[in-house]
Motif scaffolding. Sequence first.
Motif, mmCIF file in Angstrom:
data_model
loop_
_atom_site.group_PDB
_atom_site.id
_atom_site.type_symbol
_atom_site.label_atom_id
_atom_site.label_comp_id
_atom_site.label_asym_id
_atom_site.label_seq_id
_atom_site.Cartn_x
_atom_site.Cartn_y
_atom_site.Cartn_z
ATOM 1 N N GLU A 107 8.210 5.558 -3.628
ATOM 2 C CA GLU A 107 6.800 5.941 -3.439
ATOM 3 C C GLU A 107 6.162 5.204 -2.271
ATOM 4 O OE1 GLU A 107 4.493 5.777 -7.000
ATOM 5 O OE2 GLU A 107 5.358 7.664 -7.693
ATOM 6 N N LYS A 121 15.073 9.267 -1.403
ATOM 7 C CA LYS A 121 15.023 10.434 -2.285
ATOM 8 C C LYS A 121 15.783 10.110 -3.560
ATOM 9 C CE LYS A 121 12.633 12.678 0.533
ATOM 10 N NZ LYS A 121 11.226 12.829 0.166
ATOM 11 N N GLY A 151 11.925 19.393 -1.004
ATOM 12 C CA GLY A 151 11.638 18.015 -1.399
ATOM 13 C C GLY A 151 12.438 16.985 -0.635
ATOM 14 N N ALA A 152 13.201 17.413 0.372
ATOM 15 C CA ALA A 152 14.077 16.479 1.071
ATOM 16 C C ALA A 152 13.450 15.922 2.340
ATOM 17 C CB ALA A 152 15.403 17.160 1.415
ATOM 18 N N GLY A 173 10.188 9.536 -16.377
ATOM 19 C CA GLY A 173 10.042 10.730 -15.547
ATOM 20 C C GLY A 173 9.479 10.484 -14.166
ATOM 21 N N LYS A 174 9.140 9.225 -13.851
ATOM 22 C CA LYS A 174 8.507 8.955 -12.554
ATOM 23 C C LYS A 174 9.533 8.553 -11.499
ATOM 24 C CE LYS A 174 4.053 7.293 -14.171
ATOM 25 N NZ LYS A 174 3.248 6.060 -14.236
ATOM 26 N N TYR A 175 9.068 8.557 -10.247
ATOM 27 C CA TYR A 175 9.909 8.094 -9.140
ATOM 28 C C TYR A 175 9.914 6.566 -9.090
ATOM 29 C CZ TYR A 175 10.196 12.772 -7.095
ATOM 30 O OH TYR A 175 10.459 14.096 -6.862
ATOM 31 N N LEU A 228 7.476 16.399 -17.422
ATOM 32 C CA LEU A 228 6.645 15.278 -17.879
ATOM 33 C C LEU A 228 5.395 15.086 -17.019
ATOM 34 C CD1 LEU A 228 9.463 12.700 -18.669
ATOM 35 C CD2 LEU A 228 8.020 13.877 -20.320
ATOM 36 N N GLY A 240 9.756 14.317 3.864
ATOM 37 C CA GLY A 240 8.390 13.921 3.551
ATOM 38 C C GLY A 240 8.267 13.012 2.353
ATOM 39 N N ARG A 241 7.039 12.562 2.133
ATOM 40 C CA ARG A 241 6.792 11.587 1.079
ATOM 41 C C ARG A 241 6.411 12.262 -0.223
ATOM 42 N NH1 ARG A 241 2.930 6.818 2.828
ATOM 43 N NH2 ARG A 241 3.495 6.259 0.707
ATOM 44 N N THR A 242 6.896 11.673 -1.307
ATOM 45 C CA THR A 242 6.644 12.193 -2.648
ATOM 46 C C THR A 242 6.245 11.028 -3.541
ATOM 47 O OG1 THR A 242 8.493 13.676 -2.208
ATOM 48 C CG2 THR A 242 7.652 13.666 -4.434
ATOM 49 N N SER A 243 5.422 11.301 -4.525
ATOM 50 C CA SER A 243 5.185 10.298 -5.565
ATOM 51 C C SER A 243 4.928 11.060 -6.864
ATOM 52 C CB SER A 243 4.009 9.401 -5.199
ATOM 53 O OG SER A 243 2.880 10.176 -4.964
ATOM 54 N N GLY A 244 4.749 10.325 -7.943
ATOM 55 C CA GLY A 244 4.512 10.974 -9.226
ATOM 56 C C GLY A 244 5.795 11.135 -10.013
ATOM 57 N N TYR A 245 6.046 12.360 -10.497
ATOM 58 C CA TYR A 245 7.138 12.590 -11.448
ATOM 59 C C TYR A 245 8.295 13.362 -10.839
ATOM 60 C CZ TYR A 245 4.072 10.971 -15.151
ATOM 61 O OH TYR A 245 3.266 10.192 -15.946
ATOM 62 N N TRP A 246 9.505 12.857 -10.978
ATOM 63 C CA TRP A 246 10.681 13.638 -10.600
ATOM 64 C C TRP A 246 10.960 14.671 -11.679
ATOM 65 C CZ3 TRP A 246 14.615 13.844 -14.063
ATOM 66 C CH2 TRP A 246 14.723 12.794 -14.996
ATOM 67 N N ASN A 247 10.562 14.330 -12.930
ATOM 68 C CA ASN A 247 10.809 15.225 -14.052
ATOM 69 C C ASN A 247 9.566 16.087 -14.256
ATOM 70 O OD1 ASN A 247 11.121 16.401 -16.588
ATOM 71 N ND2 ASN A 247 12.327 14.674 -17.333
ATOM 72 N N HIS A 248 9.649 17.342 -13.803
ATOM 73 C CA HIS A 248 8.448 18.163 -13.773
ATOM 74 C C HIS A 248 7.973 18.579 -15.146
ATOM 75 C CE1 HIS A 248 8.963 17.864 -9.578
ATOM 76 N NE2 HIS A 248 10.056 18.603 -9.534
ATOM 77 N N ALA A 281 4.843 16.259 -9.404
ATOM 78 C CA ALA A 281 5.149 15.451 -8.228
ATOM 79 C C ALA A 281 4.021 15.657 -7.233
ATOM 80 C CB ALA A 281 6.475 15.878 -7.623
ATOM 81 N N ASP A 304 0.832 -1.199 0.000
ATOM 82 C CA ASP A 304 0.000 0.000 0.000
ATOM 83 C C ASP A 304 0.870 1.255 0.000
ATOM 84 O OD1 ASP A 304 -2.104 1.716 0.220
ATOM 85 O OD2 ASP A 304 -2.237 1.537 2.405
ATOM 86 N N ARG A 305 0.610 2.156 -0.953
ATOM 87 C CA ARG A 305 1.425 3.372 -1.013
ATOM 88 C C ARG A 305 0.616 4.627 -0.701
ATOM 89 N NH1 ARG A 305 3.641 3.356 -7.058
ATOM 90 N NH2 ARG A 305 4.090 1.205 -6.558
#
Lengths: 214, 315
Positions: free
Chosen positions: B267, B275, A156-157, B260-262, A169, A159-167, A172, A48-49
């Motif tokens: 996640e 990171k 961005g250092a 482009g995704k993590y 495309l 907490g939790r992140t998901s989605g795109y590192w490349n903004h 995040a 679960d994410r």
Amino acid sequence: MSKNTVTQYWLGALTVVFLGLGGFFIVTSAAHPATGKKIPLVDVKFLDRTASRRTYADLVKAGEDLSDYDCYGCHEKGKPPPIRYDADHKIIVPKEHSDVVMGHGSHDRNNLCYNCHNEQNLLTLQVRDGHEVGFDNIPQLCGSCHGPNLRDWEAGAHGRTSGYWNHSLGAADRLSCANCHNPHAPRIPTRESAPAPHSLHGPAGTTTPHESTH
Amino acid sequence: MTPTLPPPDDKTSDASMSRRNFLRGAAAFGGLTALAASLAPLRQLEDFSSSEEFLQKYYKELTPDDMTKVISRIEREVQKEYGIRPHVRDLKPMDGVEFVYCLNLTRCIGCRKCVHACVNENNQSRNPEIQYIRVLKMPHGSMDVEKGDHTYEAKSVPEKGFFYMPVQCQQCQNPPCVKVCPVNATWQEKDGITVIDYDWCIGCRYCEAACPYWARRFNFTKPEIPKERLNPNMAYLGNRPRKQGVMEKCHFCIQRTRAGKYPACLEVCPVGARKFGNILDPESEVSYIMREKRVFIQLKEEMGTSPRFFYYFDK
């Protein structure tokens, strides 16, 4: 018994043995190598994410029930609710708010509701200088004390992140403070660990430790 | 009336079918059967199941047309095996991108969710188990990996007195695994990811021996992936199903990160300890961490492998 007859019996016996072996090989050739014990699939709860908590902003976004945030359904406007203390000068949490655990800060330092809640308008929060902050903008509130964490979070250092590192495309998806931390008891609770790796021929946790250190 | 003679053929065959001849024939037949049966395991050699795959050229020599054919072959094979039509891509490295991973040791609680998210994302074998990430439980006050235990089971993590250090492929700038590969089936791409061409690997396991991080895994048997857990979003150099006898390892989720995704492990991390990003972009979170944080190790720095995987502390 002549010598020839003996030879013939031997050859006959060998033929039977060969045919038997041939049949055995054909039958067993389809079998897979034994891998020992069947390893159960990992519980989906470990995959679960989603965020462990939902914030006010999440509820607004999902259009869900906000009655928990309807303070003036019970409280009276313009009349800050009084705070009562017990003999040890600890806040007595009223039974209507029994879900609140007072656990913000070690040594019970941050123990006053109005350090964050706005007593003049319960629908908002406040930083210590009296500056009003909405329930949907908690990083500003938390960051008023936890400056370095806010700085890290903004970069961005933290907490939790998901989605795109490349903004270029895609976006995040950054989680907010209260998606992970309970504001009343912000320490992350302990949790169950997912199963240890299984060795090829045995139950979990039977790999010898020295293998890990080559 | 002349008595009819039996046809001469019958007579000769009758005469030749002596007990000795019969037994000779039977012995020869039995021997041949046994030989054929002993060769039967060859039928399971999947390397030769498809002549297309056998005749396939080296990855770097494939033209875009060849690659289209290779991809449709893989999609066909996966559909046949799992009944799911996958989406296989050959994603190339992006310009001006070099990936770096940073892991916050202050935050990691050792819950192993990253391990299983990785298995799920990258179609690893469930039985026997193949996992790219190992989480080492280490006593406080020591960075000695020899004291690490990766087989801990705990009802409640983190445990008092320990910290946790997940280890996976470090995507070295100077990768020993690449140097030892006798057939160039593994190489470093310009975005920093060391990849494996599963169709070119001969399974000699030299790379596994060369890696100081125990990051490479070998498919001793045919991988077992349940249909309902197959991830259909695949990449040629990434998570397409492997076969028996080839190596595999973490590839920074190439099917996600080159789009482009993590990565999946990032996640799923419930505490945000992981990171990832482009170190060539000064605005990225990994660049920020390198500038602002106590980035303390590249694991086994003294080996000279220069990993792109950094461990750091918060406070």
